[in-house]
Motif scaffolding. Structure first.
Motif, PDB file in Angstrom:
ATOM      1  N   GLU A  36      33.538  40.083  34.715  1.00 43.86           N
ATOM      2  CA  GLU A  36      34.749  39.844  35.523  1.00 43.86           C
ATOM      3  C   GLU A  36      35.448  38.558  35.066  1.00 43.86           C
ATOM      4  O   GLU A  36      36.676  38.472  35.100  1.00 43.86           O
ATOM      5  CB  GLU A  36      34.394  39.746  37.014  1.00 43.86           C
ATOM      6  N   HIS A  62      46.214  41.348  40.986  1.00 49.22           N
ATOM      7  CA  HIS A  62      44.807  41.663  40.699  1.00 49.22           C
ATOM      8  C   HIS A  62      44.078  40.481  40.057  1.00 49.22           C
ATOM      9  O   HIS A  62      42.855  40.384  40.178  1.00 49.22           O
ATOM     10  CB  HIS A  62      44.686  42.918  39.837  1.00 49.22           C
ATOM     11  N   THR A  66      40.632  39.428  41.454  1.00 52.10           N
ATOM     12  CA  THR A  66      39.475  39.304  40.562  1.00 52.10           C
ATOM     13  C   THR A  66      38.755  37.969  40.795  1.00 52.10           C
ATOM     14  O   THR A  66      37.518  37.893  40.716  1.00 52.10           O
ATOM     15  CB  THR A  66      39.918  39.458  39.087  1.00 52.10           C
ATOM     16  N   HIS A  69      36.570  38.634  43.537  1.00 50.23           N
ATOM     17  CA  HIS A  69      35.429  39.470  43.117  1.00 50.23           C
ATOM     18  C   HIS A  69      34.351  38.601  42.468  1.00 50.23           C
ATOM     19  O   HIS A  69      33.151  38.795  42.697  1.00 50.23           O
ATOM     20  CB  HIS A  69      35.886  40.558  42.123  1.00 50.23           C
ATOM     21  N   GLU A 125      39.762  48.835  34.818  1.00 52.92           N
ATOM     22  CA  GLU A 125      39.478  49.048  36.244  1.00 52.92           C
ATOM     23  C   GLU A 125      38.565  50.255  36.446  1.00 52.92           C
ATOM     24  O   GLU A 125      37.696  50.242  37.310  1.00 52.92           O
ATOM     25  CB  GLU A 125      40.795  49.240  37.021  1.00 52.92           C
ATOM     26  N   GLU A 128      35.129  49.177  35.802  1.00 46.87           N
ATOM     27  CA  GLU A 128      34.638  48.328  36.895  1.00 46.87           C
ATOM     28  C   GLU A 128      34.269  49.170  38.116  1.00 46.87           C
ATOM     29  O   GLU A 128      33.271  48.903  38.785  1.00 46.87           O
ATOM     30  CB  GLU A 128      35.702  47.289  37.269  1.00 46.87           C
ATOM     31  N   GLU A 158      39.548  47.638  43.555  1.00 49.05           N
ATOM     32  CA  GLU A 158      39.710  48.157  42.176  1.00 49.05           C
ATOM     33  C   GLU A 158      40.368  49.544  42.227  1.00 49.05           C
ATOM     34  O   GLU A 158      41.250  49.846  41.425  1.00 49.05           O
ATOM     35  CB  GLU A 158      38.344  48.287  41.475  1.00 49.05           C
TER      36      GLU A 158
HETATM   37 FE   FE2 Z   1      39.335  44.694  38.599  1.00 50.90          FE
END
Ligand code: FE2
Length: 186
Positions: A36, A62, A66, A69, A125, A128, A158
């Motif tokens: 990531e 995003h 991220t 994430h 994506e 992921e 995602e």
């Molecule tokens: Fe992503």
């Protein structure tokens, strides 16, 4: 000769042992954390390169997601005493390299370039999503509900980007065709 990973050894009744699966999960979480962080850089570059304001916005949003994430993965690692590594998996690094190549493939045509940038983001994506699906399933099987919930939340974000990229790609294609028809008088 390559042997079957010890993490997949079965107990006498055919069930997968909990502790090896837990170690496998945590190793994959650390790999995902590294992946990531790499993806964050690539996404920021894709966002900067996008000519379409809508595509640029989707990618920038995003980038922010991220970062979250990465924080969620880091929390899981901290809770379970997993040190942060710097190397993601070979597969994910290879995917990133392929994606960068794809993003640079049609640099002369801005319309097609945006199409390639969206395709790159979709590739990333989709991979992921598959990773988070597996991690969430394992965490759930191990009774690690906080980790499972965090993975589920990330996976949802995602998937949302994936569906928005598909919508953007369809609209971009329609608009490009309209412009071509206008230029050629069709
Ligand atoms: Fe992503």
């Amino acid at each position: 000769m390559t042997t079957v990973t010890p993490a997949l050894r079965l107990t006498g009744d055919g069930a997968i042992r909990q502790e090896p699966l837990r170690r496998l999960l945590l190793r994959q979480v650390a790999e995902m954390h590294a992946a990531e962080k790499d993806a964050l850089q690539v996404l920021a570059e894709l966002a900067a390169a996008a000519r379409s304001p809508r595509l640029g916005l989707l990618l920038r949003l995003h980038v922010a997601e991220t970062r979250e994430h990465i924080t969620r993965l880091r929390h899981i690692m901290d809770r379970h005493g997993v040190p942060a590594g710097t190397l993601g998996s070979r597969g994910k690094r290879g995917l990133l390299e392929d994606c960068i190549e794809l993003a640079c493939s049609e640099a002369d045509d801005p319309t097609v370039r945006d199409t390639a940038l969206a395709a790159v983001a979709l590739h990333l994506e989709h991979d992921e999503i598959a990773s988070y699906q597996v991690l969430r399933m394992w965490a759930s099987q191990l009774g690690m509900h906080d980790a499972s919930d965090a993975m589920g939340m990330t996976m949802g974000e995602e998937q949302r980007l994936e569906s928005r990229l598909i919508q953007w790609s369809a609209a971009h294609h329609r608009a490009s065709q309209g412009r071509t028809a206008f230029r050629t008088g069709e």
